[in-house]
Enzyme design. Structure first.
Site, PDB file in Angstrom:
ATOM      1  N   LYS A  83      23.384 -13.032  31.713  1.00 60.86           N
ATOM      2  CA  LYS A  83      21.942 -12.838  31.520  1.00 60.86           C
ATOM      3  C   LYS A  83      21.738 -11.799  30.422  1.00 60.86           C
ATOM      4  O   LYS A  83      22.274 -10.692  30.491  1.00 60.86           O
ATOM      5  CB  LYS A  83      21.339 -12.355  32.832  1.00 60.86           C
ATOM      6  CG  LYS A  83      19.907 -12.727  33.078  1.00 60.86           C
ATOM      7  CD  LYS A  83      19.554 -12.366  34.525  1.00 60.86           C
ATOM      8  CE  LYS A  83      18.130 -12.696  34.840  1.00 60.86           C
ATOM      9  NZ  LYS A  83      17.771 -12.195  36.178  1.00 60.86           N
TER      10      LYS A  83
HETATM   11  O1  G3P Z   1      14.204 -12.949  38.288  1.00 61.10           O
HETATM   12  C1  G3P Z   1      13.408 -11.934  37.797  1.00 61.10           C
HETATM   13  C2  G3P Z   1      12.781 -11.221  38.921  1.00 61.10           C
HETATM   14  O2  G3P Z   1      13.733 -10.542  39.666  1.00 61.10           O
HETATM   15  C3  G3P Z   1      11.693 -10.292  38.571  1.00 61.10           C
HETATM   16  O3  G3P Z   1      10.861 -10.296  39.642  1.00 61.10           O
HETATM   17  O4  G3P Z   1       9.122  -9.459  41.111  1.00 61.10           O
HETATM   18  O5  G3P Z   1      10.522  -7.853  39.782  1.00 61.10           O
HETATM   19  O6  G3P Z   1       8.814  -9.262  38.661  1.00 61.10           O
HETATM   20  P1  G3P Z   1       9.771  -9.155  39.800  1.00 61.10           P
END
Ligand code: G3P
Length: 217
Positions: A83
């Site tokens: 990633k």
């Molecule tokens: O896959 C990306 C994710 O982990 C981000 O999620 O909820 O931190 O915006 P969030």
């Protein structure tokens, strides 16, 4: 549509994996920090459990070091997707690592133009962050629609991995639009099962089972 689980918590992955609901896993530095474990050790544990792609994120910001880190990460297991962030250096690392034959997930995508660049750099997955766009009153789903249209217009094979999923409606809308993959926290995936009419209907059936003393075993 494929389901990836967005966590580095082994027990949560195992529970969904046993139900056949895990097509892959995504992690990021915040999720690794939350797990409290070493990145290499916990990523290996996930790869031992799951057959599909397991995204592990680089820590560097310059392309050369990202490439070195990516080459170390892919030694963990065959199903590692490296990633990288959607920066110019991230795209350079994406091109080199994908040319080497590795899966690359380009993350932190917030515009269709960024997604177009990632596809041209050979990304296996593009990760548009729906929830974080919604957080600033933009429309995360519109981004997924735009990327779907652009990739289909030109036959890009990069898979749209809808990320930063916060609600079951994000999953439903991603499925309607035709995102290839969603990645969501285990709790969001599990909450897809709930419907008040299911609970109400089951309560009524249970009352009748009791009233009629219905037994099978
Ligand atoms: O896959 C990306 C994710 O982990 C981000 O999620 O909820 O931190 O915006 P969030």
């Amino acid at each position: 549509m494929k389901f990836f689980v967005d966590t580095a918590e082994i027990d949560a992955i195992a529970e969904l994996n046993d139900l056949g609901m895990v097509d892959g896993v995504t992690t990021n530095p915040s999720l690794i920090k939350k797990s409290g474990r070493d990145i290499i050790e916990v990523t290996k544990a996930i790869c031992d459990l799951v057959d599909g792609p397991v995204s592990a994120e680089v820590t560097a910001t310059d392309a050369d070091t990202m490439i070195k880190e990516g080459r170390k990460l892919v030694e963990i297991a065959e199903n590692i997707a490296v990633k990288v962030p959607l920066t110019w250096d991230g795209l350079k690392a994406c091109k080199v690592l994908s040319d080497d034959g590795h899966m690359v997930n380009v993350t932190l995508c917030f515009s269709a133009n960024q997604a177009l660049l990632a596809a041209k750099a050979g990304a296996t997955f593009i990760s548009p962050f729906i929830g974080r766009l919604d957080d600033i009153n933009l429309d995360g789903m519109e981004l997924i629609e735009d990327i779907r249209t652009i990739y289909d217009n030109y036959g890009f094979e990069t898979q749209i991995l809808a990320a930063s999923i916060r609600t079951v409606n994000h999953i439903l809308d991603s499925a309607r639009i035709g995102a290839d993959v969603i990645t969501a926290p285990p709790a969001v995936i599990k909450s897809m099962v709930h419907h008040p009419l299911t609970d109400k209907g089951l309560d009524a059936f249970l009352a009748d089972i009791k009233a009629a003393d219905i037994k099978i075993l």
